[in-house]
Design a protein around this motif. Structure first.
Motif, PDB file in Angstrom:
ATOM      1  N   ALA A  73       0.945  -1.177  -0.014  1.00  0.00           N
ATOM      2  CA  ALA A  73      -0.101  -0.198   0.076  1.00  0.00           C
ATOM      3  C   ALA A  73       1.146   0.910   0.417  1.00  0.00           C
ATOM      4  O   ALA A  73       0.681   2.205  -0.420  1.00  0.00           O
ATOM      5  CB  ALA A  73      -0.960   0.015   1.139  1.00  0.00           C
ATOM      6  N   GLU A 115      -6.162 -11.104  -3.974  1.00  0.00           N
ATOM      7  CA  GLU A 115      -5.109  -9.625  -4.175  1.00  0.00           C
ATOM      8  C   GLU A 115      -4.197  -9.083  -5.697  1.00  0.00           C
ATOM      9  O   GLU A 115      -4.661  -8.461  -6.128  1.00  0.00           O
ATOM     10  CB  GLU A 115      -4.650  -8.941  -3.550  1.00  0.00           C
ATOM     11  CG  GLU A 115      -5.312  -8.376  -2.013  1.00  0.00           C
ATOM     12  CD  GLU A 115      -4.700  -7.115  -1.309  1.00  0.00           C
ATOM     13  OE1 GLU A 115      -3.720  -6.867  -1.789  1.00  0.00           O
ATOM     14  OE2 GLU A 115      -5.152  -7.046   0.052  1.00  0.00           O
ATOM     15  N   LYS A 132      -4.589   0.063 -11.799  1.00  0.00           N
ATOM     16  CA  LYS A 132      -5.410   0.433 -10.756  1.00  0.00           C
ATOM     17  C   LYS A 132      -4.736  -0.720  -9.276  1.00  0.00           C
ATOM     18  O   LYS A 132      -4.594  -1.720  -9.701  1.00  0.00           O
ATOM     19  CB  LYS A 132      -6.908  -0.526 -11.296  1.00  0.00           C
ATOM     20  CG  LYS A 132      -8.028   0.108 -10.395  1.00  0.00           C
ATOM     21  CD  LYS A 132      -9.403  -0.367 -10.536  1.00  0.00           C
ATOM     22  CE  LYS A 132     -10.376  -0.056  -9.937  1.00  0.00           C
ATOM     23  NZ  LYS A 132     -11.089  -0.507  -8.534  1.00  0.00           N
ATOM     24  N   PRO A 133      -4.922   0.272  -8.258  1.00  0.00           N
ATOM     25  CA  PRO A 133      -4.078   0.176  -7.290  1.00  0.00           C
ATOM     26  C   PRO A 133      -5.584  -1.040  -7.019  1.00  0.00           C
ATOM     27  O   PRO A 133      -6.602  -0.865  -6.692  1.00  0.00           O
ATOM     28  CB  PRO A 133      -4.173   1.483  -6.356  1.00  0.00           C
ATOM     29  CG  PRO A 133      -4.234   2.602  -7.380  1.00  0.00           C
ATOM     30  CD  PRO A 133      -5.092   1.740  -8.657  1.00  0.00           C
ATOM     31  N   TYR A 185      -7.467  -1.256  -3.105  1.00  0.00           N
ATOM     32  CA  TYR A 185      -8.002  -1.123  -2.104  1.00  0.00           C
ATOM     33  C   TYR A 185      -8.305  -2.155  -1.143  1.00  0.00           C
ATOM     34  O   TYR A 185      -9.143  -2.894  -2.069  1.00  0.00           O
ATOM     35  CB  TYR A 185      -8.712   0.076  -2.710  1.00  0.00           C
ATOM     36  CG  TYR A 185      -8.186   1.009  -3.302  1.00  0.00           C
ATOM     37  CD1 TYR A 185      -7.413   1.853  -2.830  1.00  0.00           C
ATOM     38  CD2 TYR A 185      -8.513   1.292  -4.092  1.00  0.00           C
ATOM     39  CE1 TYR A 185      -6.397   2.900  -3.124  1.00  0.00           C
ATOM     40  CE2 TYR A 185      -8.219   2.202  -5.171  1.00  0.00           C
ATOM     41  CZ  TYR A 185      -6.581   4.003  -4.622  1.00  0.00           C
ATOM     42  OH  TYR A 185      -6.461   4.095  -5.241  1.00  0.00           O
ATOM     43  N   THR A 186      -8.335  -2.453  -0.608  1.00  0.00           N
ATOM     44  CA  THR A 186      -8.875  -3.464   0.777  1.00  0.00           C
ATOM     45  C   THR A 186     -10.096  -3.118   0.386  1.00  0.00           C
ATOM     46  O   THR A 186     -11.334  -4.024   0.731  1.00  0.00           O
ATOM     47  CB  THR A 186      -9.096  -2.352   2.643  1.00  0.00           C
ATOM     48  OG1 THR A 186      -7.336  -2.520   2.418  1.00  0.00           O
ATOM     49  CG2 THR A 186      -9.610  -3.443   3.525  1.00  0.00           C
ATOM     50  N   TYR A 187     -11.606  -1.686   0.503  1.00  0.00           N
ATOM     51  CA  TYR A 187     -12.496  -1.713   0.361  1.00  0.00           C
ATOM     52  C   TYR A 187     -13.442  -2.609  -0.881  1.00  0.00           C
ATOM     53  O   TYR A 187     -13.618  -3.130  -0.528  1.00  0.00           O
ATOM     54  CB  TYR A 187     -12.716  -0.005   0.036  1.00  0.00           C
ATOM     55  CG  TYR A 187     -14.318   0.095  -0.484  1.00  0.00           C
ATOM     56  CD1 TYR A 187     -15.365   0.758   0.975  1.00  0.00           C
ATOM     57  CD2 TYR A 187     -14.559  -0.009  -1.739  1.00  0.00           C
ATOM     58  CE1 TYR A 187     -16.327   0.408   0.278  1.00  0.00           C
ATOM     59  CE2 TYR A 187     -16.144   0.389  -1.899  1.00  0.00           C
ATOM     60  CZ  TYR A 187     -16.592   0.465  -0.261  1.00  0.00           C
ATOM     61  OH  TYR A 187     -18.124   0.974  -1.146  1.00  0.00           O
ATOM     62  N   ASP A 188     -12.203  -2.077  -1.975  1.00  0.00           N
ATOM     63  CA  ASP A 188     -12.454  -3.301  -3.118  1.00  0.00           C
ATOM     64  C   ASP A 188     -12.218  -4.367  -2.950  1.00  0.00           C
ATOM     65  O   ASP A 188     -13.528  -5.718  -2.931  1.00  0.00           O
ATOM     66  CB  ASP A 188     -12.040  -2.759  -4.547  1.00  0.00           C
ATOM     67  CG  ASP A 188     -12.172  -1.661  -4.781  1.00  0.00           C
ATOM     68  OD1 ASP A 188     -13.123  -0.933  -4.427  1.00  0.00           O
ATOM     69  OD2 ASP A 188     -11.302  -0.400  -5.137  1.00  0.00           O
ATOM     70  N   PHE A 190      -6.433   4.423   4.728  1.00  0.00           N
ATOM     71  CA  PHE A 190      -6.827   3.441   3.582  1.00  0.00           C
ATOM     72  C   PHE A 190      -8.365   4.494   3.025  1.00  0.00           C
ATOM     73  O   PHE A 190      -8.583   5.031   3.222  1.00  0.00           O
ATOM     74  CB  PHE A 190      -7.831   2.678   5.220  1.00  0.00           C
ATOM     75  CG  PHE A 190      -6.757   1.549   5.436  1.00  0.00           C
ATOM     76  CD1 PHE A 190      -7.123   0.585   4.837  1.00  0.00           C
ATOM     77  CD2 PHE A 190      -5.414   1.790   6.457  1.00  0.00           C
ATOM     78  CE1 PHE A 190      -6.276  -1.052   5.637  1.00  0.00           C
ATOM     79  CE2 PHE A 190      -5.039   0.926   6.747  1.00  0.00           C
ATOM     80  CZ  PHE A 190      -4.582  -0.537   6.318  1.00  0.00           C
ATOM     81  N   TYR A 191      -8.039   3.907   1.398  1.00  0.00           N
ATOM     82  CA  TYR A 191      -8.842   4.227   1.206  1.00  0.00           C
ATOM     83  C   TYR A 191     -10.628   4.047   1.077  1.00  0.00           C
ATOM     84  O   TYR A 191     -10.690   2.471   1.534  1.00  0.00           O
ATOM     85  CB  TYR A 191      -9.249   3.456  -0.328  1.00  0.00           C
ATOM     86  CG  TYR A 191     -10.034   3.909  -1.442  1.00  0.00           C
ATOM     87  CD1 TYR A 191     -10.213   4.811  -2.375  1.00  0.00           C
ATOM     88  CD2 TYR A 191     -10.490   2.637  -1.838  1.00  0.00           C
ATOM     89  CE1 TYR A 191     -10.938   5.252  -3.358  1.00  0.00           C
ATOM     90  CE2 TYR A 191     -11.877   3.025  -2.876  1.00  0.00           C
ATOM     91  CZ  TYR A 191     -12.282   4.268  -3.542  1.00  0.00           C
ATOM     92  OH  TYR A 191     -12.953   4.870  -3.903  1.00  0.00           O
ATOM     93  N   LYS A 192     -11.741   4.871   1.746  1.00  0.00           N
ATOM     94  CA  LYS A 192     -12.140   4.290   1.997  1.00  0.00           C
ATOM     95  C   LYS A 192     -12.935   3.901   3.510  1.00  0.00           C
ATOM     96  O   LYS A 192     -13.291   3.142   3.520  1.00  0.00           O
ATOM     97  CB  LYS A 192     -13.772   4.079   1.316  1.00  0.00           C
ATOM     98  CG  LYS A 192     -13.751   4.799  -0.644  1.00  0.00           C
ATOM     99  CD  LYS A 192     -15.019   3.863  -0.787  1.00  0.00           C
ATOM    100  CE  LYS A 192     -15.148   4.307  -2.353  1.00  0.00           C
ATOM    101  NZ  LYS A 192     -15.902   3.845  -2.894  1.00  0.00           N
TER     102      LYS A 192
END
Length: 194
Positions: free
Chosen positions: A43, A78, A88-89, A91-94, A126-128
């Protein structure tokens, strides 16, 4: 029928340590299954051992685990996500969204956080982050074993550079922070030399 609870424990696992083991032991009584998710890319852009080597280490780590009250599974989601969308990164959210879709409606997914990532200044990166807490919730483990992967890598580099008489001492230190299978695999394949 009671709903299964799935704990999602993501980490670089670079390498997996007794610190990870401690986190899993703490979380195990609260879940029916814990998914171990090795990060496809770090990350915060830190360099890591390649994904397949870390996956092999994680398999050794899981074999070394004591009997726990829940199932432990390795999940390479992942890497799949990164392969499908290389630009595209991940993200934990995704990841949580995708896992929720896979396991719904029979299971509730929750994110397992180590104390380092739970610190507000880190968590907010962290994203979102807020949406993760609202949608899935977080299970924060306490640091009972102050063992970081960084420490393991430093000790391994010292081990490779050391004279024979010092190697025994460093090996003893390593055996307190890495499980036997992980340590054997690392030394067999001479990982983390540089």
């Amino acid at each position: 029928m009671t709903q299964d609870s799935i704990g999602v424990f993501g980490s670089a696992f670079n390498p997996p340590t007794c610190g990870h083991l401690d986190a899993i032991k703490q979380a195990a009584p609260h879940f029916t299954t814990i998914l171990l998710l090795p990060a496809a890319a770090h990350a915060f852009n830190k360099q890591m051992l390649d994904f397949h080597s870390r996956l092999a280490l994680l398999k050794c780590f899981v074999k070394d685990l004591p009997k726990l009250s829940c199932k432990i599974e390795i999940c390479g989601i992942e890497q799949d996500m990164l392969s499908n969308h290389p630009q595209k990164p991940v993200y934990t959210y995704d990841v949580l969204k995708l896992l929720s879709e896979q396991y719904a409606p029979s299971a509730k997914v929750q994110f397992i956080l180590g104390p380092d990532n739970a610190r507000p200044e880190v968590w907010q990166k962290f994203y979102k982050a807020d949406e993760i807490k609202q949608q899935w919730g977080t299970f924060v483990v306490q640091e009972q074993e102050a063992v970081r992967s960084t420490l393991a890598r430093e000790k391994l580099q010292s081990f490779y550079k050391a004279e024979d008489e010092k190697r025994t001492h460093i090996h003893q230190q390593l055996s307190k922070i890495l499980t036997p299978g992980v340590l054997h695999y690392i030394q067999q394949h001479q990982l983390y030399q540089a």
